[in-house]
Motif scaffolding. Structure first.
Motif, PDB file in Angstrom:
ATOM      1  N   ARG A 178       0.787  -1.160   0.058  1.00  0.00           N
ATOM      2  CA  ARG A 178       0.157  -0.030  -0.074  1.00  0.00           C
ATOM      3  C   ARG A 178       0.925   1.168  -0.100  1.00  0.00           C
ATOM      4  O   ARG A 178       1.953   1.038  -0.194  1.00  0.00           O
ATOM      5  CB  ARG A 178      -0.861  -0.027   1.245  1.00  0.00           C
ATOM      6  N   THR A 180       2.464   5.019   1.640  1.00  0.00           N
ATOM      7  CA  THR A 180       3.169   5.331   2.790  1.00  0.00           C
ATOM      8  C   THR A 180       2.303   5.582   4.008  1.00  0.00           C
ATOM      9  O   THR A 180       2.712   5.187   5.241  1.00  0.00           O
ATOM     10  CB  THR A 180       3.993   6.387   2.627  1.00  0.00           C
ATOM     11  N   GLU A 181       1.282   6.161   3.828  1.00  0.00           N
ATOM     12  CA  GLU A 181       0.324   6.749   4.813  1.00  0.00           C
ATOM     13  C   GLU A 181      -0.253   5.534   5.378  1.00  0.00           C
ATOM     14  O   GLU A 181      -0.810   5.808   6.633  1.00  0.00           O
ATOM     15  CB  GLU A 181      -0.733   7.534   4.084  1.00  0.00           C
ATOM     16  N   ALA A 182      -0.458   4.370   4.955  1.00  0.00           N
ATOM     17  CA  ALA A 182      -0.860   2.999   5.563  1.00  0.00           C
ATOM     18  C   ALA A 182       0.223   2.473   6.545  1.00  0.00           C
ATOM     19  O   ALA A 182      -0.339   1.254   6.941  1.00  0.00           O
ATOM     20  CB  ALA A 182      -1.713   2.333   4.427  1.00  0.00           C
ATOM     21  N   THR A 186       6.006   3.740  12.501  1.00  0.00           N
ATOM     22  CA  THR A 186       5.918   5.182  12.932  1.00  0.00           C
ATOM     23  C   THR A 186       6.760   5.961  11.996  1.00  0.00           C
ATOM     24  O   THR A 186       7.643   5.707  11.526  1.00  0.00           O
ATOM     25  CB  THR A 186       6.196   5.508  14.386  1.00  0.00           C
ATOM     26  N   ASP A 187       6.116   7.375  11.750  1.00  0.00           N
ATOM     27  CA  ASP A 187       7.003   8.330  11.187  1.00  0.00           C
ATOM     28  C   ASP A 187       8.639   8.228  11.478  1.00  0.00           C
ATOM     29  O   ASP A 187       9.517   8.501  10.789  1.00  0.00           O
ATOM     30  CB  ASP A 187       6.474   9.634  11.159  1.00  0.00           C
ATOM     31  N   GLN A 190      10.461   5.448  10.354  1.00  0.00           N
ATOM     32  CA  GLN A 190      10.490   5.590   8.603  1.00  0.00           C
ATOM     33  C   GLN A 190      11.683   6.452   8.345  1.00  0.00           C
ATOM     34  O   GLN A 190      12.353   5.964   7.498  1.00  0.00           O
ATOM     35  CB  GLN A 190       9.094   6.148   8.024  1.00  0.00           C
ATOM     36  N   THR A 202       6.603   1.701  -2.694  1.00  0.00           N
ATOM     37  CA  THR A 202       5.190   1.593  -2.161  1.00  0.00           C
ATOM     38  C   THR A 202       4.326   1.075  -3.147  1.00  0.00           C
ATOM     39  O   THR A 202       4.568   1.047  -4.459  1.00  0.00           O
ATOM     40  CB  THR A 202       4.685   2.672  -1.358  1.00  0.00           C
TER      41      THR A 202
END
Length: 326
Positions: A178, A180-182, A186-187, A190, A202
């Motif tokens: 999917r 990145t937002e999914a 955690t940020d 990443q 992605t």
């Protein structure tokens, strides 16, 4: 001096299966309440995923071992290693020999990708590799693949990718089906990965494992995906990534092989996990369970510790009630 005092010996003996956070917490609390406890652990040392599954660069030296030694100082707890439920340990025997049993089984089995070549040399579950890594004294001696692909989107996937980059892999690519937002990582995690040179790809899902003439991993073919009305759908396009090693970090399932003896097979299940009530009681009398092997919504270490503690109190109360009835 130890901050916890052990109550007078109750004469009761409880079996705890699994020396992970849930089992250790349950054993410690039971010992505090005056019971004898024997912990049966499948691995050769305690700590569960804290010892075996957390990336090496995140853990201070011997953290899990020191914590366990501290817990054992209370007294009344014996640890037996190399004891695996469903293998050389049966729930029926524990049920007969002990006043109560607590199952603190973790998530041992890595989910398979379900592709041919799932067992090819060069493809392995990230947790297994992280385990090897944590147990290796001399990192120089560890063969590091030059080009690695890590499949997944959680903290284990990020840990794995970061770890490989730090160990000297020249090309590390993290691939997620999917956007990145999914991603569940955690940020912050990443960012750490990116800072270590990890490339993120992605909207791509594993389609085929590419093998060389010797049958070893040579790379992976991915199907491009997109979100179509809330459904993850392949676009029909594919692309190949070359790699010497592929690590799957797509989560761990509950290792149901541990529940294969006749007694364990009778435990009511909730999907693949063990069904428990509000007091962590399973469907079998005097058998309790907690941590990752029960469906609790969230697989967090703090929660496993809490389960162990609450289950210990439930066991204690049930034993006390039995004593009064006698």
């Amino acid at each position: 001096s130890h901050p916890f005092k052990r109550a007078a010996n109750s004469g009761r003996h409880i079996a705890v299966v699994g020396a992970g956070p849930a089992g250790l917490s349950c054993a410690h609390r039971l010992a505090m309440l005056g019971h004898q406890v024997t912990i049966f652990e499948a691995e050769q040392k305690p700590g569960g995923l804290n010892e075996y599954g957390i990336a090496r660069y995140k853990m201070t030296d011997d953290f899990a071992r020191k914590e366990v030694e501290f817990l054992l100082e209370i007294g009344g707890i014996a640890l037996q290693y190399g004891q695996r439920l469903g293998d050389n340990l049966s729930l029926a025997a524990l049920h007969q020999q002990f006043d109560s049993v607590f199952l603190g089984l973790g998530l041992g089995a890595s989910r398979a990708l379900g592709l041919t070549g799932d067992d090819a040399p060069g493809l392995m579950p990230a947790v297994d590799y992280i385990k090897t890594l944590r147990q290796t004294k001399d990192l120089e001696s560890l063969p590091v693949a030059k080009r690695c692909i890590v499949i997944g989107a959680g903290n284990t996937a990020i840990d794995m990718a970061t770890q490989m980059a730090r160990l000297g892999a020249t090309e590390v690519t993290l691939v997620y089906r999917r956007g990145t937002e999914a991603m569940s990582a955690t940020d912050h995690e990443q960012e750490i990965a990116k800072a270590n040179g990890v490339r993120m790809v992605t909207w791509a899902q594993p389609d085929e494992i590419l093998l060389d003439d010797q049958g070893c991993v040579a790379g992976m073919r991915f199907a491009k995906t997109h979100d179509q009305a809330g459904q993850l759908t392949p676009t029909g396009e594919t692309f190949d990534l070359a790699a010497d090693a592929i690590f799957k970090a797509i989560g761990q399932g509950f290792d149901s092989a541990s529940l294969t003896d006749e007694a364990a097979r009778e435990l009511a299940r909730d999907g693949e996990r063990i069904q428990v009530d509000a007091f962590f009681r399973t469907s079998m009398p005097n058998v309790y369970a907690g941590g990752d092997c029960v469906n609790s919504g969230q697989d967090l270490t703090v929660q496993a510790v809490q389960h162990g503690k609450l289950a210990a109190h439930a066991i204690h109360q049930a034993l006390a009630a039995k004593q009064e009835a006698a």
